[in-house]
Design an enzyme around this catalytic site. Sequence first.
Site: not given
Ligand code: CP
Ligand code: NVA
Length: 304
Positions: A105, A132, A135, A223, A263
């Site tokens: 990540r 992502h 997801q 989101d 998400c």
């Molecule tokens: N939806 C998602 O990726 O959640 P986290 O950021 O908690 O991993």
């Molecule tokens: N768009 C959000 C998704 C979190 C799971 C982010 O990148 O923070």
Amino acid sequence: MADHRDFLDISECTREEVLNFLKEASRLKAELKAGRGCDELKGKTLAMVFQKPSVRTRVSFEVGMYQLGGYALYLAPSDIGLGKRESVADIARVLARYNDGIMARVFAHSDVLQLAEHAEVPVINGLSDLLHPCQVMADLLTIKEHKGKAEGVKVAFVGDGNNLCNSWLNAALRLDISLSLAIPEGYEPDGEIFERATGANPNVFLTRAPAEAVEGADIIYTDTWTSMGQETEAEQRRRDFKGYMVDRELVGKAKADVIVMHCLPAHRGEEITDEVIDGPHSVVFDEAENRLHAQKAILVELLK
Ligand code: CP
Ligand code: NVA
């Protein structure tokens, strides 16, 4: 030529591969619910590199590896100092000497691409600023369960043209889904990803009006307006996204049996109301659970 495959971007998968992942995810989910163990990754390890916080991604990958007979190592942002203490390429080379796979990540999408370029094991994108994909695989599984199919549905994405929105465009590039985006000016998705999706799928369109996007929708998706790393823009964004909240009135404009997805983490009272996220249309916790099952399918396919 690499003798393994990565999972970085849904656009790199064929339609058949996406549908097979979903099938495999349903199988693994059924096995788990029936109390039958699957140790398909016995003795395998996954290094999980995090530059950003996480609940779902970390826990679902860690639990998923355990359930498959393997082990996952959590490497916190301060542990590695990706690109700071050591180059991304060297981290990739080293982690690949100890592990059978890497999940990362990151902020810059180029970092996950670099990891994949230099690691001699599969790399999975657990979220970048651009995409992502894990997801959206879990989201497609959730849609398949609630609507009986992952294709032939209309998804309305309301809010920021962010990593989730880009991944939805990649899903619409490969699958027969209709995708309407309601995005305010200045917050559009990645131009190249948008052009590619609209070029391939005539049922992808962008509007400024949430009410127009949700007309006839089977799924309303939203989101956060402020993604990780954009915290200093939060106030400005709250102003710019006024009118893009998923509330009862907006849900009432979609199909009567619309499902509402997010998400998570949610900013209740901003992009979605308590009433909607806790209401009868919401499937957000099924969606969160399905991270586990969808990713187990990806792990088995890549690491076995
Ligand atoms: N939806 C998602 O990726 O959640 P986290 O950021 O908690 O991993
Ligand atoms: N768009 C959000 C998704 C979190 C799971 C982010 O990148 O923070």
